[in-house]
Design an enzyme around this catalytic site. Structure first.
Site, mmCIF file in Angstrom:
data_model
loop_
_atom_site.group_PDB
_atom_site.id
_atom_site.type_symbol
_atom_site.label_atom_id
_atom_site.label_comp_id
_atom_site.label_asym_id
_atom_site.label_seq_id
_atom_site.Cartn_x
_atom_site.Cartn_y
_atom_site.Cartn_z
ATOM 1 C CE LYS A 80 -3.881 -2.290 2.171
ATOM 2 N NZ LYS A 80 -4.514 -2.753 3.393
ATOM 3 C CD GLN A 96 -3.507 -4.435 6.563
ATOM 4 O OE1 GLN A 96 -3.366 -3.500 5.787
ATOM 5 N NE2 GLN A 96 -4.209 -5.521 6.246
ATOM 6 C CG ASP A 123 -9.951 0.009 4.930
ATOM 7 O OD1 ASP A 123 -9.713 -0.343 3.762
ATOM 8 O OD2 ASP A 123 -9.282 -0.368 5.909
#
Ligand code: NDP
Length: 290
Positions: free
Chosen positions: A54, A98, A121
């Site tokens: 990422k 994460q 997200d």
């Protein structure tokens, strides 16, 4: 008949190139770059790979990438304090924590602490609610990427039968809502679904988001269907004894029946990170009013 393969790697690369061009134009006009903060707690090997990937891609599209790597013993309070700091940081447009988090940390509490405006997200209840009710929010990256792949092969989905296998908050449910918003007739299947093969065989669009290696075979696929395999499962290759990735769909079997199919790896996976970049740029544009 053999299905046409949907090349997620190529579609993701094209999307990243498009985003890089937009970011470059923003920076050329003297404005700050969009910024994404990624927070990793602990040493989970798969998470470390995802976070590194990422960060690399964030930099490649010209955005600011901030990584916070915290030790596994980090307390929930300290993690929440970091989230608060990032919420208030005007150079950060997207915050990604994460998953999975260590067991002593309440993941829902942490995810809900991210301000919805920076929840790239799309996991915050406000964003889930926006998707369900037609408001402006962030669409979770994997369903957003999957939808791009579907639309890449068929623009008008109106009236098609779509079956999503899996009902998680991060993939199955938002995927079903996106398909509904495209006027598909949507069925969500799950572990209690009876006659799964029969249900799946009615699908013009079949999305597998289960986490069971090769659960869906040729008998689950309607001839000509678009098959999107979200699953990422690590198994041991019987021939070589090495680890390999497979999806929730038995690719070789389904390929013989489907019209279009995504491979694993190289299908949905690359789209997830590209759509994270897209959400971050969307967040920047909303925050700056550009
Ligand atoms: P979850 O474990 O949260 O959800 C799995 C879903 O599958 C559940 O709804 C479950 O039903 C259903 N299910 C389980 N077994 C069966 C079965 N035998 N028949 C029908 N349905 C079943 O998984 P996620 O949604 O988080 O992820 C799904 C897969 O997608 C995983 O392989 C994951 O690694 C992958 N993934 C890939 C991403 C990417 O970037 N490509 C991103 C995110 C996930 P029930 O609700 O009844 O328990």
């Amino acid at each position: 008949m053999s299905a046409e393969m949907i090349d997620g790697k190529a579609v993701a690369a094209a999307l990243r190139a498009e985003l890089a061009e937009k970011v470059s134009a923003i920076k050329a006009s003297g404005k700050r770059a969009p910024g994404l903060a990624v927070v990793l707690v602990g040493e989970d090997p798969a998470s470390r790979v995802y976070v590194a990937s990422k960060a690399k891609q964030t930099v490649e599209v010209g955005m600011l990438s901030i990584e916070h790597k915290l030790p596994v013993e980090t307390s929930e309070a300290d993690l929440l304090a970091l989230v608060e700091k990032l919420n208030a940081d005007a150079t950060i447009d997207g915050i990604l924590v994460q998953l999975p988090l260590p067991k002593h940390i309440d993941a829902d509490k942490v995810l809900n602490a991210i301000v919805p405006e920076k929840d790239v997200d799309g996991f915050h209840p406000m964003n889930a609610g926006a998707l369900a009710t037609g408001g402006v929010g962030f669409i979770p990256c994997t369903p957003r990427g999957s939808m791009r792949l579907i639309k890449g092969v068929k623009k008008d989905l109106s009236g098609l039968n779509a079956v999503v296998v899996g009902r998680s908050n991060i993939v199955g449910k938002p995927m079903a809502l996106l398909l509904l918003n495209e006027n598909c007739t949507v069925t969500i299947a799950h572990s209690r679904t009876r006659n799964l093969a029969e249900v799946c065989r009615a699908a013009d669009i079949l999305v597998a988001a289960v986490g069971r290696p090769k659960l869906l075979g040729a008998e689950h696929v309607k001839p000509g269907a678009i098959v999107i395999d979200v699953g990422i499962n690590r198994i041991t290759d019987e021939a070589t004894g090495k680890n390999k990735l497979v999806g929730d769909v038995d690719f070789e079997a389904a390929k013989a029946v489907a019209g279009y199919i995504t491979p694993v790896p190289g299908g949905v996976g690359p789209m997830t990170i590209a759509c994270l970049m897209e959400n971050t740029l969307d967040s920047y544009l909303r925050a700056t009013g550009c």
